[in-house]
Write an enzyme that holds these catalytic residues in place. Structure first.
Site, PDB file in Angstrom:
ATOM      1  N   ASP A   8       0.871  -1.173   0.000  1.00 46.15           N
ATOM      2  CA  ASP A   8       0.000   0.000   0.000  1.00 46.15           C
ATOM      3  C   ASP A   8       0.907   1.222   0.000  1.00 46.15           C
ATOM      4  OD1 ASP A   8       0.899   0.364   2.624  1.00 46.15           O
ATOM      5  OD2 ASP A   8      -1.090   0.293   3.518  1.00 46.15           O
ATOM      6  N   CYS A  65       3.247  -2.976   4.072  1.00 49.08           N
ATOM      7  CA  CYS A  65       2.448  -1.794   4.400  1.00 49.08           C
ATOM      8  C   CYS A  65       3.199  -1.048   5.510  1.00 49.08           C
ATOM      9  CB  CYS A  65       1.017  -2.160   4.790  1.00 49.08           C
ATOM     10  SG  CYS A  65       0.818  -3.137   6.292  1.00 49.08           S
ATOM     11  N   THR A  67       2.899  -1.091   8.856  1.00 53.49           N
ATOM     12  CA  THR A  67       3.282  -1.957   9.972  1.00 53.49           C
ATOM     13  C   THR A  67       3.419  -3.418   9.580  1.00 53.49           C
ATOM     14  OG1 THR A  67       0.998  -2.405  10.594  1.00 53.49           O
ATOM     15  CG2 THR A  67       2.067  -0.481  11.630  1.00 53.49           C
ATOM     16  N   HIS A  98       9.349 -24.069   9.655  1.00 53.29           N
ATOM     17  CA  HIS A  98       8.355 -24.726  10.504  1.00 53.29           C
ATOM     18  C   HIS A  98       6.922 -24.558  10.022  1.00 53.29           C
ATOM     19  CE1 HIS A  98      11.168 -24.594  14.262  1.00 53.29           C
ATOM     20  NE2 HIS A  98      11.802 -24.954  13.171  1.00 53.29           N
ATOM     21  N   HIS A 134       5.879 -30.781  11.639  1.00 55.86           N
ATOM     22  CA  HIS A 134       5.466 -29.498  11.086  1.00 55.86           C
ATOM     23  C   HIS A 134       4.331 -29.681  10.072  1.00 55.86           C
ATOM     24  CE1 HIS A 134       8.559 -27.580  13.312  1.00 55.86           C
ATOM     25  NE2 HIS A 134       9.546 -28.142  12.625  1.00 55.86           N
TER      26      HIS A 134
END
Length: 142
Positions: A8, A65, A67, A98, A134
Protein backbone atom coordinates in the site's frame (compact mmCIF):
# COMPACT_ATOMS: atom_id res chain seq x y z
CA UNK A 1 10.68 -19.57 -8.17
CA UNK A 2 8.02 -17.01 -9.06
CA UNK A 3 7.17 -14.24 -6.62
CA UNK A 4 4.25 -11.85 -6.22
CA UNK A 5 4.78 -8.55 -4.44
CA UNK A 6 2.37 -5.88 -3.35
CA UNK A 7 2.15 -2.90 -1.05
CA UNK A 8 0.00 0.00 0.00
CA UNK A 9 1.10 3.63 0.11
CA UNK A 10 2.95 3.06 3.42
CA UNK A 11 5.11 0.40 1.82
CA UNK A 12 5.63 1.94 -1.60
CA UNK A 13 9.15 3.34 -1.06
CA UNK A 14 10.45 0.14 0.52
CA UNK A 15 8.86 -1.92 -2.25
CA UNK A 16 10.94 -0.01 -4.81
CA UNK A 17 14.12 -1.08 -3.04
CA UNK A 18 12.85 -4.64 -2.73
CA UNK A 19 12.05 -4.82 -6.45
CA UNK A 20 15.57 -3.66 -7.37
CA UNK A 21 17.02 -6.25 -4.98
CA UNK A 22 14.89 -9.08 -6.37
CA UNK A 23 15.81 -8.10 -9.92
CA UNK A 24 19.52 -8.08 -9.01
CA UNK A 25 19.14 -11.56 -7.52
CA UNK A 26 17.49 -12.78 -10.72
CA UNK A 27 14.04 -13.54 -9.33
CA UNK A 28 11.00 -13.57 -11.56
CA UNK A 29 8.24 -11.52 -9.95
CA UNK A 30 4.90 -9.86 -10.52
CA UNK A 31 4.39 -6.44 -8.98
CA UNK A 32 0.65 -6.03 -8.32
CA UNK A 33 0.96 -2.45 -7.02
CA UNK A 34 0.23 -0.05 -5.57
CA UNK A 35 1.62 2.13 -8.35
CA UNK A 36 2.70 5.14 -6.26
CA UNK A 37 2.58 6.63 -2.76
CA UNK A 38 -1.01 7.91 -3.05
CA UNK A 39 -3.30 6.73 -0.26
CA UNK A 40 -4.90 3.35 -1.05
CA UNK A 41 -6.50 0.34 0.63
CA UNK A 42 -4.10 -2.46 1.59
CA UNK A 43 -6.65 -5.33 1.35
CA UNK A 44 -6.86 -4.81 -2.42
CA UNK A 45 -3.16 -5.53 -2.85
CA UNK A 46 -3.11 -8.36 -0.33
CA UNK A 47 -5.89 -10.05 -2.34
CA UNK A 48 -4.00 -9.61 -5.61
CA UNK A 49 -0.96 -11.38 -4.17
CA UNK A 50 -2.98 -14.17 -2.55
CA UNK A 51 -4.91 -14.72 -5.80
CA UNK A 52 -1.65 -15.26 -7.71
CA UNK A 53 -0.40 -17.75 -5.14
CA UNK A 54 -3.70 -19.62 -4.95
CA UNK A 55 -3.84 -19.82 -8.77
CA UNK A 56 -0.31 -21.26 -8.90
CA UNK A 57 1.01 -18.23 -10.77
CA UNK A 58 3.37 -17.39 -7.90
CA UNK A 59 5.13 -19.62 -5.41
CA UNK A 60 5.72 -17.05 -2.67
CA UNK A 61 4.62 -13.50 -1.95
CA UNK A 62 5.83 -10.37 -0.23
CA UNK A 63 3.43 -7.76 1.17
CA UNK A 64 4.50 -4.42 2.62
CA UNK A 65 2.45 -1.79 4.40
CA UNK A 66 3.24 0.64 7.20
CA UNK A 67 3.28 -1.96 9.97
CA UNK A 68 2.76 -5.22 8.08
CA UNK A 69 -0.14 -6.02 10.39
CA UNK A 70 -2.98 -5.09 8.04
CA UNK A 71 -1.45 -6.97 5.14
CA UNK A 72 -0.93 -10.11 7.22
CA UNK A 73 -4.48 -10.02 8.55
CA UNK A 74 -5.97 -9.53 5.07
CA UNK A 75 -3.80 -12.20 3.43
CA UNK A 76 -4.54 -14.81 6.10
CA UNK A 77 -8.27 -14.59 5.36
CA UNK A 78 -7.66 -16.54 2.15
CA UNK A 79 -7.65 -20.37 2.18
CA UNK A 80 -4.24 -21.92 1.68
CA UNK A 81 -2.40 -18.75 2.61
CA UNK A 82 0.10 -18.74 5.44
CA UNK A 83 1.24 -15.13 5.73
CA UNK A 84 3.83 -14.34 8.37
CA UNK A 85 4.63 -10.90 9.75
CA UNK A 86 8.40 -10.81 10.22
CA UNK A 87 10.56 -7.98 11.44
CA UNK A 88 13.68 -10.04 12.15
CA UNK A 89 15.76 -12.66 10.36
CA UNK A 90 15.13 -15.44 12.90
CA UNK A 91 11.35 -15.23 12.42
CA UNK A 92 11.72 -15.27 8.64
CA UNK A 93 13.83 -18.42 8.82
CA UNK A 94 11.62 -20.17 11.37
CA UNK A 95 8.36 -19.44 9.57
CA UNK A 96 9.66 -20.98 6.35
CA UNK A 97 11.21 -24.01 8.09
CA UNK A 98 8.36 -24.73 10.50
CA UNK A 99 5.20 -23.12 9.05
CA UNK A 100 5.88 -23.31 5.31
CA UNK A 101 4.76 -19.68 5.14
CA UNK A 102 4.01 -18.62 1.59
CA UNK A 103 3.79 -14.86 2.14
CA UNK A 104 6.20 -12.59 3.98
CA UNK A 105 4.63 -9.44 5.42
CA UNK A 106 6.70 -6.50 6.63
CA UNK A 107 6.17 -3.00 7.95
CA UNK A 108 8.07 -0.27 6.15
CA UNK A 109 7.69 1.96 9.21
CA UNK A 110 9.13 -0.79 11.42
CA UNK A 111 12.18 -2.04 9.50
CA UNK A 112 14.64 -0.12 7.39
CA UNK A 113 15.70 -1.19 3.92
CA UNK A 114 18.90 -2.97 5.00
CA UNK A 115 17.16 -5.20 7.50
CA UNK A 116 14.19 -5.71 5.16
CA UNK A 117 16.44 -7.10 2.45
CA UNK A 118 18.13 -9.47 4.92
CA UNK A 119 14.70 -10.68 6.05
CA UNK A 120 13.60 -11.20 2.45
CA UNK A 121 16.76 -13.09 1.53
CA UNK A 122 16.35 -15.37 4.53
CA UNK A 123 12.66 -15.99 3.77
CA UNK A 124 13.34 -16.77 0.10
CA UNK A 125 16.45 -18.89 0.72
CA UNK A 126 15.01 -21.05 3.52
CA UNK A 127 13.12 -24.19 2.48
CA UNK A 128 10.32 -25.85 4.43
CA UNK A 129 11.81 -28.62 6.61
CA UNK A 130 9.18 -31.22 5.59
CA UNK A 131 9.41 -32.64 9.11
CA UNK A 132 6.35 -34.73 9.90
CA UNK A 133 5.60 -32.75 13.06
CA UNK A 134 5.47 -29.50 11.09
CA UNK A 135 3.33 -31.01 8.32
CA UNK A 136 0.94 -32.35 10.96
CA UNK A 137 0.67 -29.00 12.70
CA UNK A 138 0.03 -27.14 9.44
CA UNK A 139 -2.65 -29.68 8.50
CA UNK A 140 -4.52 -28.87 11.70
CA UNK A 141 -5.32 -25.36 10.48
CA UNK A 142 -5.18 -25.68 6.70
Amino acid sequence: MKLAIGCDHGGYELKQEVLAHLKARGFEFTDVGCPDSSSCDYPIYAKKVTDLIRAGEADLGILICGTGIGMSMAANKEPGIRAALCHDVFSAKATREHNDANILCMGARVVGPGLALMIIDTFLDTPFSNDERHKRRISLYS
